[in-house]
Design an enzyme around this catalytic site. Sequence first.
Site, PDB file in Angstrom:
ATOM      1  N   GLY A 182      26.401 -29.268   5.010  1.00  0.00           N
ATOM      2  CA  GLY A 182      26.325 -28.444   3.802  1.00  0.00           C
ATOM      3  C   GLY A 182      27.558 -27.587   3.675  1.00  0.00           C
ATOM      4  O   GLY A 182      28.583 -27.864   4.294  1.00  0.00           O
ATOM      5  N   ASN A 183      27.493 -26.571   2.864  1.00  0.00           N
ATOM      6  CA  ASN A 183      28.612 -25.631   2.709  1.00  0.00           C
ATOM      7  C   ASN A 183      28.049 -24.259   2.407  1.00  0.00           C
ATOM      8  O   ASN A 183      26.848 -24.095   2.206  1.00  0.00           O
ATOM      9  CB  ASN A 183      29.571 -26.110   1.611  1.00  0.00           C
ATOM     10  CG  ASN A 183      28.871 -26.218   0.272  1.00  0.00           C
ATOM     11  OD1 ASN A 183      28.509 -25.205  -0.324  1.00  0.00           O
ATOM     12  ND2 ASN A 183      28.667 -27.435  -0.191  1.00  0.00           N
TER      13      ASN A 183
END
Length: 402
Positions: free
Chosen positions: A212-213
């Site tokens: 993810g980020n």
Amino acid sequence: MLKGKHIILGISGGIAAYKSVYLLRLFIKAGAEVQVVITPNGKEFITPVTLSALSGKPVISEFFTANSGEWHSHVDLGLWADAMVIAPATASTIAKMANGVADNMLVTTYLSAKAPVFVCPAMDLDMMAHPSTQRNISLLRSYGNHIIDAATGELASHLTGKGRMQEPEEILRQVDETLERLSAETASLTGKRVMITAGPTHEPIDPVRFIGNSSSGKMGVALAREAARRGAEVTLIAGPLSVPAPEHPHIKMLNVTTAREMLDACTHSFPEADIAIMAAAVADYAPAQVADRKIKREENGIERIELVKNPDIAATLCAGKRPDQKVVGFALETDHEHEHAVAKLRRKGLDAIVLNSLRDKGAGFGTDTNKISMIFADGSEQFFPLKSKEEVAADILDAISK
Ligand code: C5P
């Protein structure tokens, strides 16, 4: 613009309260109807007799009128108002407003007010500079309150400094101007359907891990709120947000986790939309296989995760876009910003792209502020200064409604 307007003037206990008398006179002169609400401390600085004489209304301070037992309804007052102006707003009143400590009539009324709220801080410099006060002011901003301070202007910083209350004429001007702008904006998107993507996507590796980020979703949520405020029917398609979801009768939330799910939700909603704003930070890749049980650290073969490219949601939507639909993308760049953003605009087939550079202080993921420029399909570009994400949302909607 102020003629006939209902204004609540909230006065808390600071030395600048003497200026509020003058502010009250200016509001009355401009034709407004003013109800003064004062805190118990405020009354130490200025007498209610002066204020009620000028406003032509009894000043409200207590929940009850002591002799008659009459109950003052903060809810009715909150609904009556076209604007609430808190001047001076002391550090303590700001803290109570930011945290919902409703132990006096002023804060109680503030919590019930549906109209725009203007906060004019006044305190000494050290109190103003304290991280606690700064945090509370930034909370008030994030609730959509308008902060009118004297921090700007060279003269202000030389003579009296940040922390003093803004001059009454200037407060009046800013309230007037803001109400004017807000009334022009309200309903500017009535009848329009706006689809917005927000937040990151999470691409699972196994039941507990993901790729993810660190996108928080703040920008997309601010856009959804602002579009709804302007009368649009909003569909907010959000990955896992780290900010509270907006609650508004005209915002429909669709929660998704992965880029695939986001694409499905978007292709389903897009045909109905007049405008799509792609503010999500979609993961570019997803693991080719998702383990159905937690992968053990000791296991061999997990040093390498095979990845597959995620679909480009914005590009997919643009490929099937009708001429009456607009799609706006975002580009977060670290270098060759303009070049990369223009290339993205063309490649994806967007109508406009919002560019923010990670090189700009205060721009990007997780921050409360953003500094953007917008590039349009015809090659024109518009630059904006550093602003709160709420104000940036208004700028973006202004630019694309033109
Ligand atoms: O190509 P890049 O990820 O930098 O493009 C960013 C823009 O494209 C953003 O508006 C983002 O929401 C959108 N995007 C998308 N689907 C992807 C990747 C990006 O919609 N898979």
